[in-house]
Design a protein around this motif. Structure first.
Motif, short mmCIF file in Angstrom:
data_model
loop_
_atom_site.label_atom_id
_atom_site.label_comp_id
_atom_site.label_asym_id
_atom_site.label_seq_id
_atom_site.Cartn_x
_atom_site.Cartn_y
_atom_site.Cartn_z
N ASP A 10 -34.28 -20.13 -14.09
CA ASP A 10 -33.47 -18.97 -14.42
C ASP A 10 -34.19 -17.64 -14.17
O ASP A 10 -33.54 -16.62 -13.94
CB ASP A 10 -33.03 -19.02 -15.89
CG ASP A 10 -31.99 -20.09 -16.15
OD1 ASP A 10 -31.32 -20.50 -15.18
OD2 ASP A 10 -31.86 -20.53 -17.31
N PRO A 80 -26.16 -13.67 -13.63
CA PRO A 80 -25.66 -13.42 -15.00
C PRO A 80 -25.64 -14.70 -15.84
O PRO A 80 -25.91 -14.66 -17.04
CB PRO A 80 -24.24 -12.89 -14.76
CG PRO A 80 -24.27 -12.32 -13.38
CD PRO A 80 -25.20 -13.21 -12.61
N GLN A 81 -25.32 -15.81 -15.19
CA GLN A 81 -25.30 -17.09 -15.91
C GLN A 81 -26.71 -17.47 -16.39
O GLN A 81 -26.88 -17.99 -17.50
CB GLN A 81 -24.73 -18.19 -15.01
CG GLN A 81 -23.26 -18.03 -14.66
CD GLN A 81 -23.00 -16.98 -13.60
OE1 GLN A 81 -23.92 -16.60 -12.85
NE2 GLN A 81 -21.76 -16.50 -13.51
N GLU A 84 -27.49 -15.46 -19.49
CA GLU A 84 -26.82 -16.01 -20.67
C GLU A 84 -27.52 -17.28 -21.16
O GLU A 84 -27.70 -17.48 -22.37
CB GLU A 84 -25.35 -16.32 -20.35
CG GLU A 84 -24.47 -15.11 -20.18
CD GLU A 84 -24.22 -14.39 -21.50
OE1 GLU A 84 -24.36 -15.01 -22.57
OE2 GLU A 84 -23.88 -13.18 -21.45
N GLN A 85 -27.95 -18.12 -20.23
CA GLN A 85 -28.63 -19.36 -20.61
C GLN A 85 -29.94 -19.08 -21.34
O GLN A 85 -30.26 -19.68 -22.36
CB GLN A 85 -28.90 -20.21 -19.37
CG GLN A 85 -27.65 -20.86 -18.80
CD GLN A 85 -27.89 -21.61 -17.51
OE1 GLN A 85 -27.00 -22.30 -17.01
NE2 GLN A 85 -29.08 -21.51 -16.94
N ALA A 87 -30.77 -16.26 -22.88
CA ALA A 87 -30.47 -15.59 -24.15
C ALA A 87 -30.02 -16.60 -25.20
O ALA A 87 -30.47 -16.56 -26.36
CB ALA A 87 -29.40 -14.53 -23.94
N ASN A 88 -29.15 -17.52 -24.82
CA ASN A 88 -28.67 -18.52 -25.78
C ASN A 88 -29.80 -19.43 -26.26
O ASN A 88 -29.84 -19.81 -27.43
CB ASN A 88 -27.55 -19.36 -25.14
CG ASN A 88 -26.28 -18.56 -24.94
OD1 ASN A 88 -26.03 -17.58 -25.67
ND2 ASN A 88 -25.46 -18.95 -23.99
N LYS A 91 -31.90 -17.31 -28.63
CA LYS A 91 -31.18 -17.03 -29.89
C LYS A 91 -31.39 -18.15 -30.90
O LYS A 91 -31.45 -17.92 -32.11
CB LYS A 91 -29.67 -16.89 -29.63
CG LYS A 91 -29.24 -15.56 -29.07
CD LYS A 91 -27.73 -15.59 -28.84
CE LYS A 91 -27.25 -14.37 -28.09
NZ LYS A 91 -25.80 -14.48 -27.79
N TRP A 99 -29.53 -8.29 -28.11
CA TRP A 99 -29.12 -7.64 -26.88
C TRP A 99 -29.35 -6.14 -26.94
O TRP A 99 -29.26 -5.53 -28.01
CB TRP A 99 -27.65 -7.90 -26.61
CG TRP A 99 -27.36 -9.29 -26.14
CD1 TRP A 99 -26.96 -10.34 -26.91
CD2 TRP A 99 -27.47 -9.78 -24.80
NE1 TRP A 99 -26.80 -11.46 -26.14
CE2 TRP A 99 -27.10 -11.15 -24.83
CE3 TRP A 99 -27.83 -9.20 -23.58
CZ2 TRP A 99 -27.09 -11.94 -23.69
CZ3 TRP A 99 -27.81 -9.98 -22.44
CH2 TRP A 99 -27.45 -11.33 -22.49
N TYR A 110 -31.62 -9.07 -22.88
CA TYR A 110 -31.87 -9.77 -24.15
C TYR A 110 -33.35 -9.67 -24.45
O TYR A 110 -34.19 -10.03 -23.62
CB TYR A 110 -31.45 -11.24 -24.10
CG TYR A 110 -31.54 -11.88 -25.46
CD1 TYR A 110 -30.52 -11.69 -26.40
CD2 TYR A 110 -32.65 -12.63 -25.84
CE1 TYR A 110 -30.62 -12.24 -27.68
CE2 TYR A 110 -32.76 -13.17 -27.12
CZ TYR A 110 -31.73 -12.96 -28.02
OH TYR A 110 -31.83 -13.48 -29.29
#
Length: 324
Positions: A10, A80-81, A84-85, A87-88, A91, A99, A110
């Motif tokens: 990523d 972008p994906q 998100e991966q 960041a998730n 988290k 964010w 993030y």
């Protein structure tokens, strides 16, 4: 066969760093005049700079502060994906901060803390560099024409972060960001004293070094690349001519095999100018481990690094404790 886990792919590259300095004017002159970087934006207490070979808008954010040190590290994702991966994943850990709307030149990010207390952000959206007319190169596949100022650095190459627990930090970057361990130096009992990590095909994009003070969040150095080993020698002369303290004169590292010169910029942060290094193409690279006995031999040509290389970082613990 051993159990195989698909690696995380990523993070595209180390994008930028923010360095803090109590001497902003002198630090700016160092990076602009002596390293040959170009200012792309000034706002509030910060200045954004780039090397002439950067494929991005900037790699250095220089911010006025009470003491030297690292503000944050920025890493760009592949999509972008991918953002998100990551960041998730973060988290769900104890390291996530949350964010942000982004900084100059890039979109939402993030932010999180690594186990050693360094602030890191990941982002994808980024403003493209548009070459001004007076810097347009002769070859259209170059970002801009060659800088003839100072050391003429091309780009940010890597960073080195201090950590009181190198094993924990190197594991964090591998688990949460997909870094791979190219090389490591260990104690007699196998604990890491330095870890060299990469997400590109360079031998390393980040190093993590043992901070024996036990302090959190200290910064070891940032390295900026030049085109040839001879230009490392030229950089040393530039520093000599301009009264910049040279901590470690030109030599060659064992790990990574880069040529280097180390100095302190006027604000106090350690800066390396480097060239060379090997590339990793094979997907099944096996981590190279350096033993204490091997490390005693010093650098590639035998001489050791100065003692301060293993103790000095920013913020400067000794200076802070004495109120200096």
């Amino acid at each position: 066969m051993t159990n195989f886990q698909e690696p995380i792919r990523d993070i595209a590259h180390l994008a930028h760093i923010e360095l803090q300095t109590p001497r902003p004017n002198e630090s700016l002159e160092f990076f602009q005049g002596l390293l040959g970087m170009t200012v792309v934006k000034s706002e509030a207490q910060s200045v954004y700079l780039r090397g002439w070979g950067e494929q991005q808008l900037y790699s250095l954010k220089l911010t006025e502060a009470k003491q030297a040190g690292l503000g944050h590290v920025g890493m760009r994702t592949f999509s972008p994906q991918s953002l998100e991966q990551r960041a998730n994943h973060l988290k769900d850990s104890k390291y996530g901060i949350g964010w942000t709307d982004g900084d100059y030149g890039h979109g939402p990010s993030y932010r999180f803390m690594d186990p050693a207390g360094h602030k890191i952000e990941v982002f994808y959206e980024a403003e493209k560099y548009v070459t001004p007319d007076h810097l347009k190169p002769g070859l259209k596949n170059m970002p801009e024409k060659y800088s003839a100022r100072g050391a003429a650095v091309t780009q940010l190459d890597h960073i080195n972060l201090f950590s009181p627990d190198v094993d924990a930090d190197s594991l964090f970057y591998r688990k949460y960001l997909g870094f791979k361990l190219s090389e490591q130096a260990v104690t007699e009992t196998g604990k890491q004293t330095t870890a060299w990590l990469h997400v590109t095909n360079k031998s390393y994009d980040m190093a993590i070094s043992l901070d024996k003070t036990g302090a959190q969040g200290r910064f070891h150095h940032a390295a900026f690349k030049v085109e040839t080993p001879e230009m490392v020698l030229r950089a040393a002369d530039v520093f000599l001519d301009n009264g910049i303290y040279i901590e470690a004169p030109p030599n060659k590292h064992v790990a990574g095999q880069t040529m280097f010169v180390y100095v302190y910029e006027p604000g106090g942060n350690r800066i390396e100018v480097c060239s060379g290094g090997f590339l990793i193409y094979t997907p099944d690279w096996e981590t190279v481990t350096w033993t204490p006995e091997e490390r005693k031999k010093g650098l590639a040509w035998g001489s050791p690094l100065p003692a301060t290389f293993h103790t000095y970082g920013t913020p400067d613990i000794e200076k802070s404790s004495t109120g200096g």
